[in-house]
Design an enzyme around this catalytic site. Sequence first.
Site, PDB file in Angstrom:
ATOM      1  CG  ASP A 223      -0.858  -0.395   7.802  1.00 52.21           C
ATOM      2  OD1 ASP A 223      -1.722   0.564   8.032  1.00 52.21           O
ATOM      3  OD2 ASP A 223       0.440  -0.235   7.514  1.00 52.21           O
TER       4      ASP A 223
ATOM      5  CE  LYS B   3       0.697   1.325   4.743  1.00 53.28           C
ATOM      6  NZ  LYS B   3       1.722   2.120   4.926  1.00 53.28           N
TER       7      LYS B   3
HETATM    8  C1  LIG Z   1       1.909   3.820   9.184  1.00 58.97           C
HETATM    9  C2  LIG Z   1       0.730   3.196   8.842  1.00 58.97           C
HETATM   10  O1  LIG Z   1       1.369   2.225   8.138  1.00 58.97           O
HETATM   11  C3  LIG Z   1      -0.137   3.874   7.930  1.00 58.97           C
HETATM   12  O2  LIG Z   1      -1.007   3.078   7.116  1.00 58.97           O
HETATM   13  C4  LIG Z   1       0.108   2.683   9.927  1.00 58.97           C
HETATM   14  O3  LIG Z   1      -0.694   3.516  10.850  1.00 58.97           O
HETATM   15  C5  LIG Z   1       0.667   1.619  10.918  1.00 58.97           C
HETATM   16  O4  LIG Z   1       0.025   0.569  10.779  1.00 58.97           O
HETATM   17  P1  LIG Z   1       0.558  -1.243  11.589  1.00 58.97           P
HETATM   18  O5  LIG Z   1       2.277  -1.132  11.085  1.00 58.97           O
HETATM   19  O6  LIG Z   1      -0.184  -2.040  11.049  1.00 58.97           O
HETATM   20  O7  LIG Z   1       0.712  -0.660  12.871  1.00 58.97           O
HETATM   21  P2  LIG Z   1       0.292  -1.392  14.240  1.00 58.97           P
HETATM   22  O8  LIG Z   1       1.151  -2.776  14.083  1.00 58.97           O
HETATM   23  O9  LIG Z   1      -0.930  -1.375  14.492  1.00 58.97           O
HETATM   24  O10 LIG Z   1       1.204  -0.744  15.413  1.00 58.97           O
HETATM   25  C6  LIG Z   1       2.177  -0.373  15.450  1.00 58.97           C
HETATM   26  C7  LIG Z   1       2.677   1.093  16.388  1.00 58.97           C
HETATM   27  O11 LIG Z   1       2.455   2.101  15.445  1.00 58.97           O
HETATM   28  C8  LIG Z   1       1.495   3.311  16.196  1.00 58.97           C
HETATM   29  N1  LIG Z   1       0.625   3.434  15.826  1.00 58.97           N
HETATM   30  C9  LIG Z   1      -0.184   2.561  14.550  1.00 58.97           C
HETATM   31  C10 LIG Z   1      -1.189   2.990  14.388  1.00 58.97           C
HETATM   32  C11 LIG Z   1      -1.931   4.037  14.833  1.00 58.97           C
HETATM   33  N2  LIG Z   1      -3.026   4.261  14.326  1.00 58.97           N
HETATM   34  N3  LIG Z   1      -1.457   4.738  15.875  1.00 58.97           N
HETATM   35  C12 LIG Z   1      -0.128   4.662  16.162  1.00 58.97           C
HETATM   36  O12 LIG Z   1       0.249   5.184  16.799  1.00 58.97           O
HETATM   37  C13 LIG Z   1       1.659   2.646  17.582  1.00 58.97           C
HETATM   38  O13 LIG Z   1       3.094   2.909  18.163  1.00 58.97           O
HETATM   39  C14 LIG Z   1       1.803   1.052  17.510  1.00 58.97           C
HETATM   40  O14 LIG Z   1       2.253   0.656  18.687  1.00 58.97           O
HETATM   41  N1  LIG Z   2       5.943 -11.021   7.095  1.00 55.72           N
HETATM   42  C1  LIG Z   2       7.005 -10.148   7.703  1.00 55.72           C
HETATM   43  N2  LIG Z   2       7.469  -9.305   6.844  1.00 55.72           N
HETATM   44  C2  LIG Z   2       8.258  -8.323   7.037  1.00 55.72           C
HETATM   45  N3  LIG Z   2       8.576  -7.926   8.298  1.00 55.72           N
HETATM   46  C3  LIG Z   2       7.782  -8.557   9.315  1.00 55.72           C
HETATM   47  C4  LIG Z   2       7.174  -9.726   8.995  1.00 55.72           C
HETATM   48  N4  LIG Z   2       6.565 -10.236  10.151  1.00 55.72           N
HETATM   49  C5  LIG Z   2       7.085  -9.417  11.197  1.00 55.72           C
HETATM   50  N5  LIG Z   2       7.927  -8.379  10.662  1.00 55.72           N
HETATM   51  C6  LIG Z   2       8.691  -7.278  11.577  1.00 55.72           C
HETATM   52  O1  LIG Z   2       7.990  -6.182  11.379  1.00 55.72           O
HETATM   53  C7  LIG Z   2       8.734  -5.068  11.058  1.00 55.72           C
HETATM   54  C8  LIG Z   2       8.089  -4.038  10.167  1.00 55.72           C
HETATM   55  O2  LIG Z   2       7.953  -4.480   9.077  1.00 55.72           O
HETATM   56  P1  LIG Z   2       7.103  -4.172   7.793  1.00 55.72           P
HETATM   57  O3  LIG Z   2       7.677  -4.551   6.417  1.00 55.72           O
HETATM   58  O4  LIG Z   2       5.807  -4.628   7.880  1.00 55.72           O
HETATM   59  O5  LIG Z   2       6.924  -2.605   7.839  1.00 55.72           O
HETATM   60  P2  LIG Z   2       6.437  -1.538   7.256  1.00 55.72           P
HETATM   61  O6  LIG Z   2       6.013  -1.745   5.665  1.00 55.72           O
HETATM   62  O7  LIG Z   2       6.979  -0.311   7.546  1.00 55.72           O
HETATM   63  O8  LIG Z   2       4.768  -1.437   7.713  1.00 55.72           O
HETATM   64  P3  LIG Z   2       3.583  -0.507   7.997  1.00 55.72           P
HETATM   65  O9  LIG Z   2       3.707   0.205   6.630  1.00 55.72           O
HETATM   66  O10 LIG Z   2       2.492  -1.145   8.288  1.00 55.72           O
HETATM   67  O11 LIG Z   2       4.074   0.544   9.096  1.00 55.72           O
HETATM   68  C9  LIG Z   2      10.008  -5.650  10.607  1.00 55.72           C
HETATM   69  O12 LIG Z   2      11.022  -5.133  10.766  1.00 55.72           O
HETATM   70  C10 LIG Z   2      10.088  -7.061  10.988  1.00 55.72           C
HETATM   71  O13 LIG Z   2      10.760  -7.235  12.126  1.00 55.72           O
END
Ligand SMILES: C[C@](O)(CO)[C@H](O)COP(=O)(O)OP(=O)(O)OC[C@H]1O[C@@H](n2ccc(N)nc2=O)[C@H](O)[C@@H]1O
Ligand SMILES: Nc1ncnc2c1ncn2[C@@H]1O[C@H](COP(=O)(O)OP(=O)(O)OP(=O)(O)O)[C@@H](O)[C@H]1O
Length: 309
Positions: free
Chosen positions: A147, A11
């Site tokens: 997400d 996304k």
């Molecule tokens: C940055 C984005 O990727 C935008 O779509 C999302 O808001 C993050 O989504 P995500 O990685 O699925 O996050 P989650 O695993 O639910 O939360 C991880 C951490 O991100 C922060 N978090 C996430 C979502 C939200 N609405 N508020 C937050 O403050 C919190 O510190 C939380 O502990």
């Molecule tokens: N299947 C997976 N693929 C990638 N990372 C994973 C997975 N499962 C757990 N993780 C952990 O989650 C952390 C975040 O990875 P991810 O690739 O989801 O980040 P992101 O794309 O920045 O997420 P978001 O956009 O939802 O904030 C990684 O550093 C890793 O330690």
Amino acid sequence: MSAVRVRVPAKVNLQLGVGPIREDGYHDLVNVFHAVSLFDELTAEPADGLELAVEAAPYSRVAIGRVPTDARNLAARAAVLVASRLGVEPRVRLRIRKAIPVAGGMAGGSADAAAALVACARLWDDRERPALARDDLMEMGAELGSDVPFALLGGTAIGVGRGERLTPALTRGTFHWVFAAADGGLSTPAVYAECDRLRDAAGESAPRPSVAEDLMTALATGDAKALGAALANDLQPAALELRPSLARTLNAGRDLGAIGALVSGSGPTCAFLAETDEDAADLAVALDGAGVAEQIVRAQGPVPGATVL
Ligand SMILES: C[C@](O)(CO)[C@H](O)COP(=O)(O)OP(=O)(O)OC[C@H]1O[C@@H](n2ccc(N)nc2=O)[C@H](O)[C@@H]1O
Ligand SMILES: Nc1ncnc2c1ncn2[C@@H]1O[C@H](COP(=O)(O)OP(=O)(O)OP(=O)(O)O)[C@@H](O)[C@H]1O
């Protein structure tokens, strides 16, 4: 059933409006998600216990060394959740072929979790018990991460709450994107914390975000230039603070003709919008030559969410 293969998209956030922190520590969001044609693939097949293997997709430079291969992997957690909901043992081998950058702000881990929900629900589908409905998967997705529900849904959608409560958005046509993946990820909680810190330091209170009307009109009319102008990410200043080199990447994209440029979600991947497929190809080549990113990838959106192949 022998094996189930699921394809799931990355996304980009077209608008990420970050509101106040809630009592549970999450931020209230207005999150306009857009699924793009950069896919992870997950295969689930019967095994003696829970097994997991991760490999990079051909030609991708995804840092799979940073992906956990134990029970912390979001896909493994999704499999355990489906098994417990169905009252079965999580006896499954998951194989993930990653093309979505790790910790890149494109929801790669969430995508794999969504794929595992769909794959395991199908693998363990049995006439003896009621099948899991789409709503059940969405609810389990929200439990795994904010997400994840969008990775199930795909397309373009407005997320509120933590970003997990979704309404599909009306769009016309196809949008052409170029993504600049960075070397090294950013931690999502660290970027949200930095956003709060910057607001505190500036004496600003968090605004109550609302959906940008110009963005929704641009999507509904398929107007790429208007969409480029309306892109907005409240986490961008925080990502730039934590990774100052991203300013150079964004500027390079703008200088090379992108009609929109922003950090994707919590970063560090940068997203650039082009008007046509040909413009996107030219921009990708030019950005590659500029040497401002680890890898340049083209993709189109919107595309469907997690899909059984
Ligand atoms: C940055 C984005 O990727 C935008 O779509 C999302 O808001 C993050 O989504 P995500 O990685 O699925 O996050 P989650 O695993 O639910 O939360 C991880 C951490 O991100 C922060 N978090 C996430 C979502 C939200 N609405 N508020 C937050 O403050 C919190 O510190 C939380 O502990
Ligand atoms: N299947 C997976 N693929 C990638 N990372 C994973 C997975 N499962 C757990 N993780 C952990 O989650 C952390 C975040 O990875 P991810 O690739 O989801 O980040 P992101 O794309 O920045 O997420 P978001 O956009 O939802 O904030 C990684 O550093 C890793 O330690």
